[in-house]
Design a protein around this motif. Structure first.
Motif, PDB file in Angstrom:
ATOM      1  N   SER A  62       0.812  -1.225   0.000  1.00  0.00           N
ATOM      2  CA  SER A  62       0.000   0.000   0.000  1.00  0.00           C
ATOM      3  C   SER A  62       0.843   1.272   0.000  1.00  0.00           C
ATOM      4  CB  SER A  62      -0.932   0.011   1.215  1.00  0.00           C
ATOM      5  OG  SER A  62      -0.204   0.168   2.422  1.00  0.00           O
ATOM      6  N   GLY A 100      -9.005   4.626  -1.782  1.00  0.00           N
ATOM      7  CA  GLY A 100      -9.836   3.432  -1.706  1.00  0.00           C
ATOM      8  C   GLY A 100      -9.044   2.174  -2.032  1.00  0.00           C
ATOM      9  N   ALA A 120      -6.223   1.712   0.749  1.00  0.00           N
ATOM     10  CA  ALA A 120      -6.758   1.266   2.038  1.00  0.00           C
ATOM     11  C   ALA A 120      -7.105  -0.215   2.001  1.00  0.00           C
ATOM     12  CB  ALA A 120      -7.993   2.084   2.399  1.00  0.00           C
ATOM     13  N   ARG A 121      -7.615  -0.686   0.870  1.00  0.00           N
ATOM     14  CA  ARG A 121      -7.957  -2.107   0.762  1.00  0.00           C
ATOM     15  C   ARG A 121      -6.713  -2.975   0.771  1.00  0.00           C
ATOM     16  NH1 ARG A 121     -12.833  -1.869  -3.793  1.00  0.00           N
ATOM     17  NH2 ARG A 121     -14.278  -0.616  -2.515  1.00  0.00           N
ATOM     18  N   SER A 137      -3.928  -2.126   2.332  1.00  0.00           N
ATOM     19  CA  SER A 137      -3.139  -1.848   3.537  1.00  0.00           C
ATOM     20  C   SER A 137      -3.387  -2.824   4.673  1.00  0.00           C
ATOM     21  CB  SER A 137      -3.421  -0.428   4.028  1.00  0.00           C
ATOM     22  OG  SER A 137      -4.720  -0.336   4.596  1.00  0.00           O
ATOM     23  N   GLY A 138      -4.622  -3.323   4.791  1.00  0.00           N
ATOM     24  CA  GLY A 138      -4.984  -4.138   5.932  1.00  0.00           C
ATOM     25  C   GLY A 138      -5.188  -3.337   7.202  1.00  0.00           C
ATOM     26  N   PRO A 145      -6.719   0.448   7.394  1.00  0.00           N
ATOM     27  CA  PRO A 145      -7.096   1.673   6.681  1.00  0.00           C
ATOM     28  C   PRO A 145      -6.881   2.955   7.478  1.00  0.00           C
ATOM     29  CG  PRO A 145      -9.033   0.370   7.265  1.00  0.00           C
ATOM     30  CD  PRO A 145      -7.845  -0.494   7.503  1.00  0.00           C
ATOM     31  N   TYR A 169      -3.252   3.644   7.435  1.00  0.00           N
ATOM     32  CA  TYR A 169      -2.951   4.089   6.062  1.00  0.00           C
ATOM     33  C   TYR A 169      -3.181   5.586   5.929  1.00  0.00           C
ATOM     34  CZ  TYR A 169      -3.743   4.850   1.061  1.00  0.00           C
ATOM     35  OH  TYR A 169      -3.699   5.355  -0.217  1.00  0.00           O
ATOM     36  N   TRP A 172     -11.965   4.145   5.806  1.00  0.00           N
ATOM     37  CA  TRP A 172     -12.433   2.844   6.297  1.00  0.00           C
ATOM     38  C   TRP A 172     -13.635   2.377   5.479  1.00  0.00           C
ATOM     39  CZ3 TRP A 172     -17.360   2.163   8.400  1.00  0.00           C
ATOM     40  CH2 TRP A 172     -17.639   0.868   8.840  1.00  0.00           C
ATOM     41  N   THR A 192     -13.254   0.448   2.284  1.00  0.00           N
ATOM     42  CA  THR A 192     -12.965  -0.986   2.368  1.00  0.00           C
ATOM     43  C   THR A 192     -14.222  -1.809   2.603  1.00  0.00           C
ATOM     44  OG1 THR A 192     -12.570  -1.025   4.779  1.00  0.00           O
ATOM     45  CG2 THR A 192     -10.717  -0.412   3.363  1.00  0.00           C
ATOM     46  N   GLN A 193     -15.354  -1.142   2.823  1.00  0.00           N
ATOM     47  CA  GLN A 193     -16.594  -1.829   3.160  1.00  0.00           C
ATOM     48  C   GLN A 193     -17.660  -1.723   2.075  1.00  0.00           C
ATOM     49  OE1 GLN A 193     -16.620  -3.511   6.217  1.00  0.00           O
ATOM     50  NE2 GLN A 193     -14.488  -2.804   6.264  1.00  0.00           N
TER      51      GLN A 193
END
Length: 280
Positions: free
Chosen positions: A58, A161, A164-165, A167-168, A170, A173, A224, A227-228
């Motif tokens: 990331s 976006g 962050a995905r 990175s693990g 967010p 990050y 965050w 990632t959702q």
């Protein structure tokens, strides 16, 4: 989009509007922007120290994000300088979700339902019409600055976006992105106005302390949320902050809201409700 993510992004939109309302009265826009950008480093450093480090893959996205956030801040300042921001800023914020949606579908392979596309269009149209509802005409330079600002908003949204995905982590990050970006903007501000950065806690306390922390919290929630849920949906929902800003202006600052702006708010809220029920 789940209820939790939907509510979190709306909270982020409210925080964004709240810190803008606090620093709105500042006459020196460059100082306010610097205070907010440098103020990011305080919560950003806390996130770096307290949370797991972002995954190595990331880090290139962090570097790109820092550059894009800086570009956004620079062109936003140009929009302040060239025209009435109450006209051109909605154009910037409203164009960004459209750009993100087009790139997501055409380049990233994201599939959006017809209802989701309609929700994005309604939110973008409502936001842009808030600026168009203003009397008078924005000059071409101001409109150009607003559209370029919108491109930067879309670019850093997509970058953050994706990053962050990968990175693990967010929030960490964005902690790195915000802190490095704050240091970069502080160096730029020090070059432009020697001595200003050191004086920020005294000369721009609202922007430095509240603006920096509230802005960090608002966008950390958004990162965050990336990632959702689909980036395009989160980006569009985040821009409802302009509606919150208008409501704060009307009910707290006692600013006038005409029928055209009420119609714009209604269109934006309609898109927001549609988005909530577009996908379970």
């Amino acid at each position: 989009m789940s209820v939790g993510v939907f509510a979190a992004v709306l909270l982020a939109a409210f925080l964004h509007a709240a810190w803008n309302a606090v620093v709105k009265g500042g006459g020196d826009k460059f100082m306010s922007m610097t205070g907010m950008a440098v103020g990011h480093a305080i919560p950003g450093t806390a996130a770096i120290l307290l949370l797991p480090s972002p995954a190595p893959e990331s880090w290139p996205w962090i570097a790109i994000g820092v550059a894009l956030h800086f570009g956004y801040q620079w062109f936003l300042l140009n929009a302040y300088r060239l025209g009435d921001l109450s006209q051109v800023y909605p154009l910037a914020r409203g164009s960004a979700p459209l750009i993100v949606a087009v790139v997501s579908v055409t380049a990233l392979g994201v599939v959006l339902t017809g209802t989701e596309v309609a929700a994005i269009l309604l939110i973008a149209a409502g936001i842009i019409s808030i600026g168009l509802a203003r009397s008078g005409r924005a000059n071409p330079g101001a409109v150009s600055a607003a559209l370029i600002t919108g491109v930067f908003i879309a670019a850093y949204s997509l970058t953050d976006g994706i990053g962050a995905r990968l990175s693990g982590s967010p929030i960490a990050y964005f902690g790195w992105t915000a802190t490095l970006g704050g240091v970069a903007f502080a160096a730029f501000a020090q070059w432009r106005r020697p001595g200003m950065v050191r004086a920020l806690p005294r000369t721009a306390p609202g922007a430095f302390f509240f603006g920096g922390s509230a802005s960090f919290a608002a966008y950390a929630i958004v990162v965050w949320a990336f990632t959702q849920a689909p980036i395009a949906l989160v980006t569009a929902l985040r821009e409802t902050s302009i509606v919150f800003a208008l409501l704060i202006g009307a009910f707290v600052l006692r600013e006038r809201v005409d029928l055209a702006r009420i119609a714009s708010i209604f269109v934006t809220i309609t898109g927001t409700v549609l988005m909530r029920f577009a996908r379970s």
